[in-house]
Design an enzyme around this catalytic site. Structure first.
Site, PDB file in Angstrom:
ATOM      1  N   THR A   1       0.828  -1.202   0.000  1.00 21.61           N
ATOM      2  CA  THR A   1       0.000   0.000   0.000  1.00 21.61           C
ATOM      3  C   THR A   1       0.865   1.256   0.000  1.00 21.61           C
ATOM      4  O   THR A   1       2.002   1.230   0.514  1.00 21.61           O
ATOM      5  CB  THR A   1      -0.903   0.019   1.251  1.00 21.61           C
TER       6      THR A   1
ATOM      7  N   TYR B   1      -1.265   0.160  10.522  1.00 21.97           N
ATOM      8  CA  TYR B   1      -1.596  -0.539   9.273  1.00 21.97           C
ATOM      9  C   TYR B   1      -0.413  -0.463   8.306  1.00 21.97           C
ATOM     10  O   TYR B   1       0.062  -1.493   7.803  1.00 21.97           O
ATOM     11  CB  TYR B   1      -2.852   0.076   8.644  1.00 21.97           C
TER      12      TYR B   1
HETATM   13  N1  LIG Z   1      -8.834  -1.122  -1.015  1.00 18.48           N
HETATM   14  C1  LIG Z   1      -7.768  -0.335  -1.188  1.00 18.48           C
HETATM   15  O1  LIG Z   1      -7.873   0.802  -1.677  1.00 18.48           O
HETATM   16  C2  LIG Z   1      -6.390  -0.836  -0.813  1.00 18.48           C
HETATM   17  C3  LIG Z   1      -5.298   0.033  -0.955  1.00 18.48           C
HETATM   18  C4  LIG Z   1      -4.029  -0.432  -0.628  1.00 18.48           C
HETATM   19  C5  LIG Z   1      -3.833  -1.743  -0.221  1.00 18.48           C
HETATM   20  N2  LIG Z   1      -4.919  -2.568  -0.072  1.00 18.48           N
HETATM   21  C6  LIG Z   1      -4.663  -3.952   0.357  1.00 18.48           C
HETATM   22  O2  LIG Z   1      -5.277  -4.822  -0.567  1.00 18.48           O
HETATM   23  C7  LIG Z   1      -5.704  -6.014   0.067  1.00 18.48           C
HETATM   24  C8  LIG Z   1      -7.162  -6.286  -0.276  1.00 18.48           C
HETATM   25  O3  LIG Z   1      -7.954  -5.188   0.151  1.00 18.48           O
HETATM   26  P1  LIG Z   1      -9.523  -5.172  -0.082  1.00 18.48           P
HETATM   27  O4  LIG Z   1      -9.939  -3.754  -0.167  1.00 18.48           O
HETATM   28  O5  LIG Z   1      -9.876  -6.116  -1.163  1.00 18.48           O
HETATM   29  O6  LIG Z   1     -10.016  -5.741   1.334  1.00 18.48           O
HETATM   30  P2  LIG Z   1     -11.122  -6.861   1.655  1.00 18.48           P
HETATM   31  O7  LIG Z   1     -11.364  -6.777   3.133  1.00 18.48           O
HETATM   32  O8  LIG Z   1     -12.275  -6.734   0.744  1.00 18.48           O
HETATM   33  O9  LIG Z   1     -10.339  -8.206   1.303  1.00 18.48           O
HETATM   34  C9  LIG Z   1      -9.497  -8.871   2.201  1.00 18.48           C
HETATM   35  C10 LIG Z   1      -9.894 -10.344   2.200  1.00 18.48           C
HETATM   36  O10 LIG Z   1      -8.980 -11.081   3.021  1.00 18.48           O
HETATM   37  C11 LIG Z   1      -9.723 -11.975   3.849  1.00 18.48           C
HETATM   38  N3  LIG Z   1      -8.916 -12.192   5.062  1.00 18.48           N
HETATM   39  C12 LIG Z   1      -8.495 -11.282   5.979  1.00 18.48           C
HETATM   40  N4  LIG Z   1      -7.768 -11.873   6.943  1.00 18.48           N
HETATM   41  C13 LIG Z   1      -7.710 -13.190   6.630  1.00 18.48           C
HETATM   42  C14 LIG Z   1      -7.103 -14.318   7.245  1.00 18.48           C
HETATM   43  N5  LIG Z   1      -6.435 -14.212   8.398  1.00 18.48           N
HETATM   44  N6  LIG Z   1      -7.226 -15.534   6.648  1.00 18.48           N
HETATM   45  C15 LIG Z   1      -7.929 -15.665   5.489  1.00 18.48           C
HETATM   46  N7  LIG Z   1      -8.519 -14.629   4.854  1.00 18.48           N
HETATM   47  C16 LIG Z   1      -8.431 -13.407   5.420  1.00 18.48           C
HETATM   48  C17 LIG Z   1     -11.035 -11.269   4.126  1.00 18.48           C
HETATM   49  O11 LIG Z   1     -12.081 -12.137   4.496  1.00 18.48           O
HETATM   50  C18 LIG Z   1     -11.283 -10.585   2.775  1.00 18.48           C
HETATM   51  O12 LIG Z   1     -12.016 -11.421   1.907  1.00 18.48           O
HETATM   52  C19 LIG Z   1      -5.448  -5.818   1.551  1.00 18.48           C
HETATM   53  O13 LIG Z   1      -4.242  -6.476   1.866  1.00 18.48           O
HETATM   54  C20 LIG Z   1      -5.273  -4.313   1.701  1.00 18.48           C
HETATM   55  O14 LIG Z   1      -4.400  -3.990   2.761  1.00 18.48           O
HETATM   56  C21 LIG Z   1      -6.188  -2.154  -0.364  1.00 18.48           C
END
Ligand SMILES: NC(=O)c1ccc[n+]([C@@H]2O[C@H](COP(=O)([O-])OP(=O)(O)OC[C@H]3O[C@@H](n4cnc5c(N)ncnc54)[C@H](O)[C@@H]3O)[C@@H](O)[C@H]2O)c1
Length: 324
Positions: free
Chosen positions: A114, A138
């Site tokens: 991120t 985070y």
């Molecule tokens: N959404 C954004 O703008 C953004 C920006 C930068 C980075 N990210 C990163 O991208 C990734 C995905 O983000 P997102 O927005 O799709 O979030 P999200 O919450 O929709 O997806 C995360 C998924 O991981 C699963 N999960 C979490 N912990 C778990 C565990 N211990 N075991 C198994 N599954 C687990 C959750 O159930 C979920 O389905 C994350 O790592 C987040 O930090 C997102």
């Protein structure tokens, strides 16, 4: 070639799963559904399990040639209130996944990092060389995992792509999958929701920043552009490319007010908002320098803010209900 998409029932992981399948990969999703949804995994094999559950994870890894790791907790504010939860999942459990991956003989790993690893950067646009100085737990948890991947690459030859996303937004053009966060903290879905009659007003945090209209500027990237970059990153590793860290953004910034205007254009309704004070720790501008990702992956985000917001609107109208 089979890819284990960890966190594949979440927002970005579900879009990446579809992009992988379109490119001919076999895809297995692994998710504990803590913030993910069965409906985002529809049409795919989904193994329900936690990344820390080695007994569940190992048989899934045994079937995979590469791992894409999306699973994490990802609320900045919550990470300040409850850092233990963040370090436990994003560091401790993630390390368990990494070690099991290594033990399974897998040597290709794509990681959702991120722009929060940069903290409050001194210079815009942000390059991959910008010092990584996160300002919240985070960002610190994601930086820790980047360090682990760098060390594992040097010591064990596990090649990784650490992809530093800017603001992921929008939805698949099919309208079948899209953003589902509960609570929702991201600007675009909140702005669209605030256009509905009788809904809560959108809170704008700060209108006195040193930006053209006084509101914060961010780099919004369509989730399908992001998903395509993951496929390219995996192909880079498959063809013998070195481990790398890349910014994934558009290289263009948009202010909160510009996003509100785009939401008004998409919905045809005014976005009801209230201007509030700045939020501590919010930098005025975060925009990616995307020269490296363009050069190394031969990839470029193509969708505009208008396309991002209109795809998110189609998804919301199709009833992005909170149920599984
Ligand atoms: N959404 C954004 O703008 C953004 C920006 C930068 C980075 N990210 C990163 O991208 C990734 C995905 O983000 P997102 O927005 O799709 O979030 P999200 O919450 O929709 O997806 C995360 C998924 O991981 C699963 N999960 C979490 N912990 C778990 C565990 N211990 N075991 C198994 N599954 C687990 C959750 O159930 C979920 O389905 C994350 O790592 C987040 O930090 C997102």
């Amino acid at each position: 070639m089979a890819v284990l998409v960890v966190g594949g029932a979440g927002y970005i992981g579900s879009h990446a799963a579809r992009a992988l399948r379109r490119s001919g990969y076999e895809v297995i999703l692994y998710d504990n559904l803590s913030t993910g949804y069965q409906r985002l995994a529809q049409g795919f094999e989904l193994v329900i399990g936690d990344i820390a559950d080695e007994a569940k994870l190992r048989p899934a890894l045994a079937r995979a040639d590469a791992v894409m790791h999306f699973a994490a907790h990802a609320y900045v504010g919550e990470s300040v209130q409850n850092p233990r939860k963040y370090f436990r999942n994003n560091v401790e459990a993630a390390l368990s996944l990494l070690n099991d991956t290594l033990d399974a003989g897998i040597r290709r790993f794509v990681f959702s990092s991120t722009c929060a690893v940069y903290g409050v950067p001194g210079k815009i646009p942000i390059t991959e060389e910008t010092p990584r100085e996160p300002v919240n737990p985070y960002g610190a948890s994601k930086l820790f995992f980047e360090h682990a991947l760098e060390a594992y690459s040097r010591a064990y030859g596990l090649r990784s792509a650490r992809l530093r996303y800017f603001n992921a937004a929008g939805a698949d053009e099919s309208g079948e999958i899209g953003e589902l966060h509960d609570p929702e903290t991201h600007l675009i879905p909140l702005a669209l929701a605030a256009a509905a009659p009788g809904s809560a007003q959108l809170q704008v945090f700060g209108a006195d920043y040193p930006t053209p209209d006084g509101t914060c500027v961010r780099d919004y990237i369509h989730v399908n552009d992001l998903a395509d970059a993951h496929v390219r990153a995996l192909q880079h590793l498959e063809t013998g490319g070195d481990s790398l860290a890349l910014n994934l953004g558009t290289g263009r910034g948009h202010s909160v007010l510009e996003v509100i205007q785009a939401a008004e254009a998409a919905t045809g309704c005014p976005v009801r908002r209230v201007m509030g004070p700045r939020r501590p720790g919010d930098p005025p501008v975060l925009v990616a320098d995307v020269a490296q990702s363009q050069k190394i992956l031969g990839w470029q985000a193509t969708r505009t803010l208008t396309e991002i917001v209109s795809s998110a609107w189609v998804w919301m109208q199709k009833g992005s209900s909170r149920s599984a």
